[in-house]
Design an enzyme around this catalytic site. Structure first.
Site, short mmCIF file in Angstrom:
data_model
loop_
_atom_site.label_atom_id
_atom_site.label_comp_id
_atom_site.label_asym_id
_atom_site.label_seq_id
_atom_site.Cartn_x
_atom_site.Cartn_y
_atom_site.Cartn_z
N ASN A 219 48.45 -8.81 9.56
CA ASN A 219 48.31 -7.68 8.64
C ASN A 219 47.47 -8.14 7.46
O ASN A 219 47.22 -9.34 7.30
CB ASN A 219 49.70 -7.16 8.22
CG ASN A 219 50.48 -8.24 7.50
OD1 ASN A 219 50.15 -8.62 6.39
ND2 ASN A 219 51.52 -8.77 8.16
N LYS A 301 41.09 -19.56 25.22
CA LYS A 301 40.70 -18.17 24.96
C LYS A 301 40.64 -17.38 26.26
O LYS A 301 40.04 -17.82 27.24
CB LYS A 301 39.33 -18.15 24.27
CG LYS A 301 38.93 -16.76 23.85
CD LYS A 301 37.54 -16.70 23.25
CE LYS A 301 37.12 -15.23 23.13
NZ LYS A 301 35.72 -15.08 22.80
#
Ligand code: C5P
Length: 411
Positions: A219, A301
């Protein structure tokens, strides 16, 4: 504009400049304070004038600068050092030279600046700057520690770095931002050290819950609110441990004097908070913790084609609820509730459900408040039903108002 200025009369800061090349950095402090509407007067020692001309500081402060020449001129009416000493709400000496430090320590007064210090009673903020060997001289260290025994003096310890004499070491004057923050704190508190003896554990920023090494749930919480809480508390004499999520470099530069513990995930924050809980008197959970994490994490990844269409989630620990379970009876626990819409009802619910002593509800859907910015507004709600609304102000001012209220609260 900072809220230190929202009162009708401007605040009054007298800035003393003694000899040192760091004098050039003080120009930006004078400029910022003047732009905020603070009345700034500047007194230069003769050595100070060798580094920065009175015309420069006069132009920035919108007022003629005071020098020893003005001091020794015949005055009309009251002596200048008495007038200046009575006028100042706060005296800042930056840079503070070894020579002026020595004079202040021994109560000597042979120029306008040192006479004004003796003729005043307001708090004095000191920002020394000198060559490393000068700073480390026993005599200078002895003077520094002796002077700081007087509660009137507040210190901004020199940092280390490359000095103008090409040495790398301690002696670099505190940065203009640190000086400004401390000035705002002292204007707020009048120099009170009402958190001496308290150890505060504060969390701030966001946590990141990684799916793979580059993708995470997080956030936009920047950490500014918790850093302001930590700075305000330190300026009032507290010892602070700050557990923070990832911070950008400009915020890391604000961590001087704070015992800072960097974490990334909610689980790391949980561990760090539990580790430091036993020493804390007050715990403030200002961090915006990601409430969930990806159910699985991988160490390499993921290719775009391998990303799942739906992301299974798992809970992260509710840190503040766990701290409430584990704390001792004398420890106080304060949460934050960042809300959209109605901020009060959900905050009251969290206050009870998580077993907190108080909660700070703040809106994140109102312009100029919440995540990322330098300003905020809030409502403090306590377990015993007290309610304090704090209108929009800087995060530093909000922090001071929260400490004022928490010091008075009967939990
Ligand atoms: O996210 P929530 O609204 O529940 O946050 C309210 C309070 O709980 C805040 O003080 C926050 O730091 C804390 N919290 C926590 N652990 C979580 C989620 C929130 O300590 N996992």
């Amino acid at each position: 504009m900072t809220d230190t200025l929202s009162v009708a009369a401007p605040r009054r800061v007298l800035l003393g400049i003694s000899g040192g090349i760091a004098a050039y950095k003080v120009c930006s402090v004078i400029s910022s304070l003047a732009k905020e509407g603070v009345a700034v007067r500047v007194a230069l020692t003769q050595q100070g004038q060798a580094f920065i001309p009175p015309l420069a500081v006069a132009t920035l402060s919108r007022h003629p600068a005071y020098t020893d020449e003005t001091f020794w001129q015949a005055t009309q009416g009251r002596p200048l050092h008495i007038d200046l000493g009575e006028w100042a709400e706060l005296l800042v000496i930056a840079p503070l030279s070894a020579n002026t430090l020595g004079k202040l320590t021994h109560g000597l007064a042979d120029n306008l600046l040192t006479n004004t210090v003796l003729a005043s009673t307001c708090p004095v903020l000191l920002a020394p700057a000198m060559n490393t060997d000068m700073w480390q001289q026993q005599a200078v260290q002895r003077n520094w520690h002796q002077l700081l025994q007087d509660a009137r003096y507040h210190s901004l310890e020199p940092g280390s770095g490359v000095l103008a004499c090409d040495r790398v070491g301690t002696g670099r004057m505190a940065e203009p931002d640190d000086i400004l923050t401390h000035v705002h704190s002292l204007l707020h508190t009048g120099g009170k050290r009402d958190l001496v003896g308290k150890h505060l554990l504060i969390s701030t920023g966001s946590t990141r819950e990684y799916l793979d090494p580059v993708r995470f749930i997080g956030n936009p919480a920047s950490g500014k609110m918790g850093i302001a809480l930590a700075q305000a508390a330190i300026h009032r004499g507290a010892t602070v441990t700050l557990v923070h999520g990832p911070l950008d470099d400009s915020l890391k530069a604000r961590l001087g004097g704070i015992q800072a513990v960097g974490v990334t995930t909610a689980e790391e924050m949980h561990r760090a908070m539990l580790t430091h809980l036993p020493q804390a008197d007050w715990v403030v959970m200002a961090a915006a913790v990601a409430d969930v994490k990806p159910a699985t994490q991988v160490v390499t990844k993921l290719a775009k084609a391998d990303l799942p269409e739906a992301l299974p989630l798992a809970q992260v620990p509710d840190i503040v609820a766990d701290l409430a379970q584990k704390r001792s009876p004398h420890q106080r626990l304060i949460g934050f509730a960042a809300q959209t819409g109605d901020i009060i009802a959900p905050a009251l619910d969290k206050l009870q459900r998580k077993g907190l002593d108080a909660i700070v509800a703040n809106p994140i859907d109102v312009a100029g408040s919440g995540f990322g910015g330098d300003r905020n507004q809030a409502v403090l709600l306590t377990r015993l039903g007290d309610k304090l609304a704090i209108p929009p102000c800087t995060k530093l001012s909000l922090a001071h108002q929260l400490w004022n209220a928490l010091l008075k609260a009967k939990f």
